[in-house]
Design a protein around this motif. Structure first.
Motif, PDB file in Angstrom:
ATOM      1  N   HIS A  19      44.899  31.884  36.671  1.00 29.16           N
ATOM      2  CA  HIS A  19      46.218  31.403  37.114  1.00 29.16           C
ATOM      3  C   HIS A  19      47.337  32.082  36.332  1.00 29.16           C
ATOM      4  N   LEU A  20      47.155  32.215  35.017  1.00 28.87           N
ATOM      5  CA  LEU A  20      48.177  32.871  34.195  1.00 28.87           C
ATOM      6  C   LEU A  20      48.332  34.329  34.613  1.00 28.87           C
ATOM      7  N   TYR A  21      47.223  35.008  34.852  1.00 27.49           N
ATOM      8  CA  TYR A  21      47.267  36.402  35.292  1.00 27.49           C
ATOM      9  C   TYR A  21      48.033  36.522  36.610  1.00 27.49           C
ATOM     10  N   PRO A  37      50.255  41.137  32.104  1.00 27.00           N
ATOM     11  CA  PRO A  37      49.075  40.740  32.869  1.00 27.00           C
ATOM     12  C   PRO A  37      47.802  41.420  32.360  1.00 27.00           C
ATOM     13  N   SER A  38      47.914  42.678  31.933  1.00 28.47           N
ATOM     14  CA  SER A  38      46.729  43.382  31.450  1.00 28.47           C
ATOM     15  C   SER A  38      46.205  42.769  30.146  1.00 28.47           C
ATOM     16  N   ALA A  39      47.097  42.247  29.306  1.00 26.62           N
ATOM     17  CA  ALA A  39      46.660  41.581  28.075  1.00 26.62           C
ATOM     18  C   ALA A  39      45.876  40.312  28.405  1.00 26.62           C
ATOM     19  N   LEU A  44      40.641  37.581  28.984  1.00 28.23           N
ATOM     20  CA  LEU A  44      39.668  36.966  29.891  1.00 28.23           C
ATOM     21  C   LEU A  44      38.332  37.689  29.774  1.00 28.23           C
ATOM     22  N   GLY A  45      38.366  39.001  29.699  1.00 26.45           N
ATOM     23  CA  GLY A  45      37.137  39.767  29.528  1.00 26.45           C
ATOM     24  C   GLY A  45      36.420  39.401  28.241  1.00 26.45           C
TER      25      GLY A  45
END
Length: 92
Positions: A19-21, A37-39, A44-45
C-alpha cells in the motif's frame, strides 16, 4: 488475540509495504522526496527474504509460530515487533 499468528502479522506487513509503495507511486504524492518508491520496494524485498528464511509468513509445521510454540515470550515479542512495523508502514 489468541487467534493472532506471526504469519498473520507478517502478511499484514507485506500488505502495508504494498500500500505504501502504491501510494508513493502517485505522481501527485508530496512525500516522494522523503521516501522513494524504490526504497520501499527494497525494504519489502529484505522483509520477504527475512520472513522466508525463518518461516514468518508460513502456517503449519514450517512456521515460525510452530517453532516458537514452547517460547511464548519470544513469539509475543516477534508479534509485537511486526505489529509495530505494520503501524509504522501504515503511518508512512
Amino acid at each position: 488475540t489468541s487467534s493472532s499468528t506471526i504469519a498473520s502479522y507478517g502478511v499484514s506487513c507485506v500488505q502495508s509495504f504494498n500500500h505504501l509503495y502504491t501510494f508513493l507511486q502517485n505522481p501527485d504524492c508530496i512525500f516522494q522526496d522523503q521516501v522513494s518508491p524504490s526504497a520501499v520496494l527494497d525494504e519489502l524485498g529484505r522483509f520477504r527474504v527475512w520472513s522466508g528464511n525463518i518461516g514468518a509468513l508460513q502456517e503449519g509445521p514450517a512456521s515460525l509460530d510452530y517453532r516458537l510454540r514452547d517460547a511464548s515470550h519470544v513469539r509475543q515479542q516477534v508479534m509485537k515487533l511486526l505489529k509495530d512495523l505494520n503501524i509504522a508502514l501504515q503511518e508512512g
